[in-house]
Design an enzyme around this catalytic site. Sequence first.
Site, PDB file in Angstrom:
ATOM      1  N   THR A 133      -9.072  -1.548   6.465  1.00  0.00           N
ATOM      2  CA  THR A 133      -8.671  -1.538   7.891  1.00  0.00           C
ATOM      3  C   THR A 133      -9.403  -0.484   8.663  1.00  0.00           C
ATOM      4  O   THR A 133      -9.718   0.534   8.182  1.00  0.00           O
ATOM      5  CB  THR A 133      -7.155  -1.294   7.999  1.00  0.00           C
ATOM      6  OG1 THR A 133      -6.890  -1.154   9.525  1.00  0.00           O
ATOM      7  CG2 THR A 133      -6.817  -0.168   7.469  1.00  0.00           C
ATOM      8  N   ASP A 134      -9.768  -0.650   9.919  1.00  0.00           N
ATOM      9  CA  ASP A 134     -10.353   0.265  10.629  1.00  0.00           C
ATOM     10  C   ASP A 134      -9.336   1.477  11.007  1.00  0.00           C
ATOM     11  O   ASP A 134      -9.855   2.479  11.592  1.00  0.00           O
ATOM     12  CB  ASP A 134     -10.996  -0.216  12.139  1.00  0.00           C
ATOM     13  CG  ASP A 134      -9.638  -1.319  13.049  1.00  0.00           C
ATOM     14  OD1 ASP A 134      -8.577  -1.221  12.346  1.00  0.00           O
ATOM     15  OD2 ASP A 134     -10.112  -1.675  14.093  1.00  0.00           O
ATOM     16  N   GLU A 135      -8.093   1.255  10.650  1.00  0.00           N
ATOM     17  CA  GLU A 135      -6.851   2.145  11.376  1.00  0.00           C
ATOM     18  C   GLU A 135      -7.336   3.521  10.503  1.00  0.00           C
ATOM     19  O   GLU A 135      -6.650   4.716  10.755  1.00  0.00           O
ATOM     20  CB  GLU A 135      -5.618   1.637  11.061  1.00  0.00           C
ATOM     21  CG  GLU A 135      -5.293   0.462  11.965  1.00  0.00           C
ATOM     22  CD  GLU A 135      -3.864   0.350  12.017  1.00  0.00           C
ATOM     23  OE1 GLU A 135      -3.116   1.072  11.594  1.00  0.00           O
ATOM     24  OE2 GLU A 135      -3.462  -0.662  12.467  1.00  0.00           O
ATOM     25  N   TYR A 158       0.969   4.116   7.144  1.00  0.00           N
ATOM     26  CA  TYR A 158       0.115   2.916   6.802  1.00  0.00           C
ATOM     27  C   TYR A 158      -1.247   3.071   6.675  1.00  0.00           C
ATOM     28  O   TYR A 158      -1.919   2.975   5.494  1.00  0.00           O
ATOM     29  CB  TYR A 158       0.248   1.461   7.917  1.00  0.00           C
ATOM     30  CG  TYR A 158      -0.822   0.553   7.628  1.00  0.00           C
ATOM     31  CD1 TYR A 158      -0.797  -0.009   6.322  1.00  0.00           C
ATOM     32  CD2 TYR A 158      -1.966   0.420   8.697  1.00  0.00           C
ATOM     33  CE1 TYR A 158      -1.763  -1.451   6.286  1.00  0.00           C
ATOM     34  CE2 TYR A 158      -2.778  -0.644   8.700  1.00  0.00           C
ATOM     35  CZ  TYR A 158      -2.567  -1.447   7.194  1.00  0.00           C
ATOM     36  OH  TYR A 158      -3.735  -2.413   7.146  1.00  0.00           O
ATOM     37  N   LYS A 162      -3.897   3.454   3.149  1.00  0.00           N
ATOM     38  CA  LYS A 162      -5.209   2.698   3.214  1.00  0.00           C
ATOM     39  C   LYS A 162      -6.115   3.663   2.985  1.00  0.00           C
ATOM     40  O   LYS A 162      -7.203   3.235   2.035  1.00  0.00           O
ATOM     41  CB  LYS A 162      -5.409   1.530   4.480  1.00  0.00           C
ATOM     42  CG  LYS A 162      -4.353   0.524   4.537  1.00  0.00           C
ATOM     43  CD  LYS A 162      -4.273  -0.455   3.318  1.00  0.00           C
ATOM     44  CE  LYS A 162      -5.752  -1.294   3.390  1.00  0.00           C
ATOM     45  NZ  LYS A 162      -5.303  -2.479   2.504  1.00  0.00           N
TER      46      LYS A 162
HETATM   47  P1  NAD Z   1       0.175  -9.457   4.826  1.00  0.00           P
HETATM   48  O1  NAD Z   1       1.418  -8.523   4.842  1.00  0.00           O
HETATM   49  O2  NAD Z   1       0.366 -10.754   5.567  1.00  0.00           O
HETATM   50  O3  NAD Z   1       0.012  -9.803   2.990  1.00  0.00           O
HETATM   51  C1  NAD Z   1       0.135  -9.018   2.098  1.00  0.00           C
HETATM   52  C2  NAD Z   1       0.336  -9.778   0.989  1.00  0.00           C
HETATM   53  O4  NAD Z   1       0.411  -8.914  -0.156  1.00  0.00           O
HETATM   54  C3  NAD Z   1       1.593 -10.697   0.877  1.00  0.00           C
HETATM   55  O5  NAD Z   1       1.423 -11.817   0.297  1.00  0.00           O
HETATM   56  C4  NAD Z   1       2.572  -9.745  -0.104  1.00  0.00           C
HETATM   57  O6  NAD Z   1       3.445 -10.488  -0.797  1.00  0.00           O
HETATM   58  C5  NAD Z   1       1.368  -9.225  -0.959  1.00  0.00           C
HETATM   59  N1  NAD Z   1       1.874  -8.150  -1.540  1.00  0.00           N
HETATM   60  C6  NAD Z   1       2.423  -6.900  -1.034  1.00  0.00           C
HETATM   61  N2  NAD Z   1       2.884  -5.903  -2.062  1.00  0.00           N
HETATM   62  C7  NAD Z   1       2.308  -6.675  -3.191  1.00  0.00           C
HETATM   63  C8  NAD Z   1       2.472  -6.099  -4.511  1.00  0.00           C
HETATM   64  N3  NAD Z   1       3.152  -4.785  -4.716  1.00  0.00           N
HETATM   65  N4  NAD Z   1       2.056  -6.845  -5.631  1.00  0.00           N
HETATM   66  C9  NAD Z   1       1.497  -7.922  -5.196  1.00  0.00           C
HETATM   67  N5  NAD Z   1       1.558  -8.436  -4.113  1.00  0.00           N
HETATM   68  C10 NAD Z   1       1.926  -7.848  -3.249  1.00  0.00           C
HETATM   69  O7  NAD Z   1      -1.155  -8.720   4.968  1.00  0.00           O
HETATM   70  P2  NAD Z   1      -2.283  -9.058   5.709  1.00  0.00           P
HETATM   71  O8  NAD Z   1      -2.114  -8.711   7.136  1.00  0.00           O
HETATM   72  O9  NAD Z   1      -2.703 -10.564   5.355  1.00  0.00           O
HETATM   73  O10 NAD Z   1      -3.196  -8.213   5.502  1.00  0.00           O
HETATM   74  C11 NAD Z   1      -4.163  -8.315   3.956  1.00  0.00           C
HETATM   75  C12 NAD Z   1      -4.982  -7.073   3.688  1.00  0.00           C
HETATM   76  O11 NAD Z   1      -5.712  -6.952   4.516  1.00  0.00           O
HETATM   77  C13 NAD Z   1      -4.120  -5.807   3.476  1.00  0.00           C
HETATM   78  O12 NAD Z   1      -4.983  -4.987   2.631  1.00  0.00           O
HETATM   79  C14 NAD Z   1      -4.302  -4.917   5.074  1.00  0.00           C
HETATM   80  O13 NAD Z   1      -4.213  -3.627   4.896  1.00  0.00           O
HETATM   81  C15 NAD Z   1      -5.730  -5.805   5.314  1.00  0.00           C
HETATM   82  N6  NAD Z   1      -6.063  -5.741   6.781  1.00  0.00           N
HETATM   83  C16 NAD Z   1      -5.287  -6.347   7.561  1.00  0.00           C
HETATM   84  C17 NAD Z   1      -5.738  -6.527   9.049  1.00  0.00           C
HETATM   85  C18 NAD Z   1      -4.796  -7.517   9.759  1.00  0.00           C
HETATM   86  O14 NAD Z   1      -5.112  -7.354  10.921  1.00  0.00           O
HETATM   87  N7  NAD Z   1      -3.874  -8.074   9.370  1.00  0.00           N
HETATM   88  C19 NAD Z   1      -6.900  -6.054   9.319  1.00  0.00           C
HETATM   89  C20 NAD Z   1      -7.653  -5.300   8.488  1.00  0.00           C
HETATM   90  C21 NAD Z   1      -7.168  -5.193   7.228  1.00  0.00           C
HETATM   91  O1  DAU Z   2      -6.425  -2.607  12.924  1.00  0.00           O
HETATM   92  C1  DAU Z   2      -6.219  -3.453  11.986  1.00  0.00           C
HETATM   93  C2  DAU Z   2      -4.791  -3.245  11.751  1.00  0.00           C
HETATM   94  O2  DAU Z   2      -4.251  -4.140  12.877  1.00  0.00           O
HETATM   95  C3  DAU Z   2      -4.222  -3.881  10.391  1.00  0.00           C
HETATM   96  O3  DAU Z   2      -4.854  -2.953   9.413  1.00  0.00           O
HETATM   97  C4  DAU Z   2      -2.807  -3.801  10.210  1.00  0.00           C
HETATM   98  O4  DAU Z   2      -2.419  -4.486   9.009  1.00  0.00           O
HETATM   99  C5  DAU Z   2      -2.333  -4.868  11.153  1.00  0.00           C
HETATM  100  O5  DAU Z   2      -1.056  -4.979  11.203  1.00  0.00           O
HETATM  101  C6  DAU Z   2      -2.819  -4.331  12.780  1.00  0.00           C
HETATM  102  O6  DAU Z   2      -1.929  -3.058  13.106  1.00  0.00           O
HETATM  103  P1  DAU Z   2      -1.497  -2.794  14.508  1.00  0.00           P
HETATM  104  O7  DAU Z   2      -0.875  -1.768  14.777  1.00  0.00           O
HETATM  105  O8  DAU Z   2      -2.921  -2.615  15.348  1.00  0.00           O
HETATM  106  O9  DAU Z   2      -1.055  -4.345  14.880  1.00  0.00           O
HETATM  107  P2  DAU Z   2       0.286  -4.755  15.534  1.00  0.00           P
HETATM  108  O10 DAU Z   2       0.330  -6.377  15.480  1.00  0.00           O
HETATM  109  O11 DAU Z   2       1.509  -4.110  14.865  1.00  0.00           O
HETATM  110  O12 DAU Z   2       0.145  -4.203  17.193  1.00  0.00           O
HETATM  111  C7  DAU Z   2      -0.905  -4.438  17.788  1.00  0.00           C
HETATM  112  C8  DAU Z   2      -0.601  -3.790  19.098  1.00  0.00           C
HETATM  113  O13 DAU Z   2       0.415  -4.216  19.817  1.00  0.00           O
HETATM  114  C9  DAU Z   2      -0.289  -2.149  19.065  1.00  0.00           C
HETATM  115  O14 DAU Z   2      -0.843  -1.318  19.892  1.00  0.00           O
HETATM  116  C10 DAU Z   2       1.092  -2.300  18.965  1.00  0.00           C
HETATM  117  C11 DAU Z   2       1.502  -3.264  20.078  1.00  0.00           C
HETATM  118  N1  DAU Z   2       2.493  -3.828  19.977  1.00  0.00           N
HETATM  119  C12 DAU Z   2       2.858  -4.337  18.672  1.00  0.00           C
HETATM  120  C13 DAU Z   2       4.099  -5.110  18.666  1.00  0.00           C
HETATM  121  C14 DAU Z   2       4.591  -5.698  17.214  1.00  0.00           C
HETATM  122  C15 DAU Z   2       3.516  -3.935  20.888  1.00  0.00           C
HETATM  123  O15 DAU Z   2       3.351  -3.415  22.077  1.00  0.00           O
HETATM  124  N2  DAU Z   2       4.943  -4.637  20.630  1.00  0.00           N
HETATM  125  C16 DAU Z   2       5.207  -5.072  19.479  1.00  0.00           C
HETATM  126  O16 DAU Z   2       6.270  -5.755  19.395  1.00  0.00           O
END
Ligand code: NAD
Ligand code: DAU
Length: 350
Positions: A133-135, A158, A162
């Site tokens: 992630t970019d975080e 988180y 990562k």
């Molecule tokens: P998600 O939470 O939707 O899915 C995570 C999956 O991992 C689920 O299916 C869960 O069952 C599985 N999992 C969790 N713990 C596990 C374990 N101990 N063993 C086996 N499986 C397990 O997540 P996502 O949003 O699809 O993100 C997927 C990946 O991409 C993550 O590594 C996250 O850090 C990264 N990522 C997410 C975003 C985003 O915006 N969602 C952006 C950048 C990177």
């Molecule tokens: O940047 C990549 C990341 O983006 C991933 O690595 C994470 O897995 C993914 O969850 C996401 O993280 P964020 O914290 O940016 O996403 P989230 O959807 O939780 O929140 C997006 C923005 O909105 C953030 O500034 C917080 C705000 N927010 C979020 C929620 C859930 C609110 O204001 N209200 C809310 O209820």
Amino acid sequence: MGTRNILITGGAGFIGSHVVRLFVEKFRDWHIYNLDSLTYAGNLENLKDIESEGNYTFLKADINDFSQIEKLFKKYNFQKIIHLAAESHVDRSIANPDAFVRTNILGTVNLLNAARGIWGSNVENNLFYHISTDEVYGTLGETGLFTETTPYAPNSPYSASKAGSDHFVRAFGETYNLPYIISNCSNNYGPNQFPEKLIPLFINNIIEKKPLPVYGDGKYTRDWLFVKDHALAIKLLLEKGQNKSTYNIGGFNEWQNIDLIQLLCKIMDAKLNREEGSSASLITCIKDRPGHDKRYAIDASKINKELGWSPTVTFEEGLEQTVEWYLSNQKWMKNVTSGEYENYYNKQYS
Ligand code: NAD
Ligand code: DAU
């Protein structure tokens, strides 16, 4: 040459399910194994359209259980690993950091050890591709972009977990010559995202006429990428990415939360035939998220220049498709919010 088995971890989750579907469709002469422990975020309903494809197998396993993982690695001798399994939600990491250390750091190290165990020193055709992630870079001010050389400065449990997992992947590359790629991506959105994340949570709340909880003043910026474009970048990096490299992936698409929420409200009013302004009237500013990163924005010029990747879906199209998907899949949302989806595995697989 080894087997033609690809392991995808976390394939029942949001991004993982799009990656699994793309790989099952595009890599017909590879077998795709989806390993997932099905936490609250794992939903096999996301993959019901491809679950009977001949080159797809689901493996229910926990990356925190090394002996289970080691057995599966020995049995299937995976040639390539795309690692997405993780605890992914920042707010949950603030409430319970331990689960993030366990899965994101220790679970990743289990996979790295298991990969080393089967690959040994003959790693010519192998790859451990870690999805990150970019975080990990922390927060930006008003200007500037995250590049691949921006120092890590994670602010939430988180992102710290990562960052830790990224460091272990890199260290296994340097110390044991394990072939790896890491990509750091910005915020994904699209179908099948669990309704704890901003966009699907707000779509659901608007449908149900519940308050829209905006953290702080809403002036936080995120760079949004349609999930299918992330999956395409992952496919490209698997095929053509440089060993021992990291790549940033982003949407060139920055939005302040409050502007994005206003746009979403407008789209939802039109789709639901509600009076203009009725969704926006649900906006409620609440207490800020602790350690809330002000701004993320990605410089994705490396993957663009080296491999020609850029987003194919504009934000307007992507948001429209996402809203349409949630409106036509309200049963999916109901199953997820009621917990019914957690029975899908038992009904289909046991
Ligand atoms: P998600 O939470 O939707 O899915 C995570 C999956 O991992 C689920 O299916 C869960 O069952 C599985 N999992 C969790 N713990 C596990 C374990 N101990 N063993 C086996 N499986 C397990 O997540 P996502 O949003 O699809 O993100 C997927 C990946 O991409 C993550 O590594 C996250 O850090 C990264 N990522 C997410 C975003 C985003 O915006 N969602 C952006 C950048 C990177
Ligand atoms: O940047 C990549 C990341 O983006 C991933 O690595 C994470 O897995 C993914 O969850 C996401 O993280 P964020 O914290 O940016 O996403 P989230 O959807 O939780 O929140 C997006 C923005 O909105 C953030 O500034 C917080 C705000 N927010 C979020 C929620 C859930 C609110 O204001 N209200 C809310 O209820």
